[in-house]
Design a protein around this motif. Structure first.
Motif, mmCIF file in Angstrom:
data_model
loop_
_atom_site.group_PDB
_atom_site.id
_atom_site.type_symbol
_atom_site.label_atom_id
_atom_site.label_comp_id
_atom_site.label_asym_id
_atom_site.label_seq_id
_atom_site.Cartn_x
_atom_site.Cartn_y
_atom_site.Cartn_z
ATOM 1 N N SER A 55 0.833 -1.208 0.000
ATOM 2 C CA SER A 55 0.000 0.000 0.000
ATOM 3 C C SER A 55 0.865 1.255 0.000
ATOM 4 O O SER A 55 0.441 2.302 -0.460
ATOM 5 N N ASP A 88 -7.115 -0.623 -9.160
ATOM 6 C CA ASP A 88 -7.653 -1.035 -7.864
ATOM 7 C C ASP A 88 -9.134 -1.368 -7.983
ATOM 8 O O ASP A 88 -9.902 -0.666 -8.649
ATOM 9 N N GLY A 92 -10.372 -1.827 -2.734
ATOM 10 C CA GLY A 92 -8.962 -1.521 -2.521
ATOM 11 C C GLY A 92 -8.014 -2.655 -2.847
ATOM 12 O O GLY A 92 -6.806 -2.481 -2.789
ATOM 13 N N PHE A 94 -6.244 -5.549 -5.379
ATOM 14 C CA PHE A 94 -5.703 -5.447 -6.731
ATOM 15 C C PHE A 94 -6.677 -5.965 -7.766
ATOM 16 O O PHE A 94 -7.243 -7.037 -7.620
ATOM 17 N N ASN A 103 -0.789 3.296 -11.327
ATOM 18 C CA ASN A 103 -1.557 3.292 -10.093
ATOM 19 C C ASN A 103 -1.009 4.383 -9.177
ATOM 20 O O ASN A 103 -0.007 4.199 -8.485
ATOM 21 N N ARG A 106 -0.751 3.785 -5.201
ATOM 22 C CA ARG A 106 0.405 3.044 -4.675
ATOM 23 C C ARG A 106 1.716 3.801 -4.908
ATOM 24 O O ARG A 106 2.604 3.781 -4.075
#
Length: 170
Positions: A55, A88, A92, A94, A103, A106
């Motif tokens: 995360s 996502d 939340g 993957f 992304n 992240r």
């Protein structure tokens, strides 16, 4: 693979006529020689999916470069696993890995991430999946027809691959 084919060809065809070195020279004249890889490719190359799937991926990646420096570990390159391309899911978790998609949750600041590696003299080698998934790639509808061809039987999801057989693919 090239040398395996070459050895097979030599053993079964030419061993009684010429030596192996001569066959290698003839084959490379015929097929061409590989380009010399950059020197940094011969050093230590780091990689892990754990960083890009965390995360706090940006922090994890920065820590890798910092720790290499702190412990005097020479690292010439880092294979950036495909977690940076994940879409996502609503919860939340993957979703699919989608090329041409970054992304930002992240890795919120890609420029800073690349600068961190550049300052540490670590080349970044992004993992790139050469297809767009039809079901969930955010850019699938915007893809130009003719630039991609559809995956056939045996593919794990319906998608489109860059078609390098036509001008549009280049």
């Amino acid at each position: 693979m090239f040398f395996l084919v070459l050895a097979f060809f030599y053993v079964h065809s030419l061993a009684q006529y010429v030596d192996f070195k001569e066959v290698v020279m003839l084959m490379t004249e015929l097929l061409g020689r590989p380009i010399m890889s950059p020197r940094w490719c011969l050093g230590y190359l780091g990689s892990t999916m754990a960083y890009t799937e965390a995360s706090n991926a940006q922090e994890q990646l920065k820590d890798f470069a910092t720790l290499c420096n702190q412990h005097s570990i020479p690292c010439d390159g880092f294979h950036l696993s495909s977690g940076y391309t994940c879409v996502d899911n609503a919860d939340g978790t993957f979703g699919s890995r989608c090329v041409f998609h970054w992304n930002h949750r992240r890795v919120p600041n890609p420029v800073e991430m690349f600068n961190t590696f550049n300052k540490a003299s670590i080349s970044v080698i992004p993992n790139i999946k050469p297809w767009l998934l039809m079901e969930d790639h955010p850019l699938f509808e915007d893809a130009h027809l003719g630039l991609f061809w559809s995956g056939g039987g045996g593919t794990f999801k319906k998608g489109a691959y860059v078609d390098f057989s036509g001008e549009e693919g280049f």
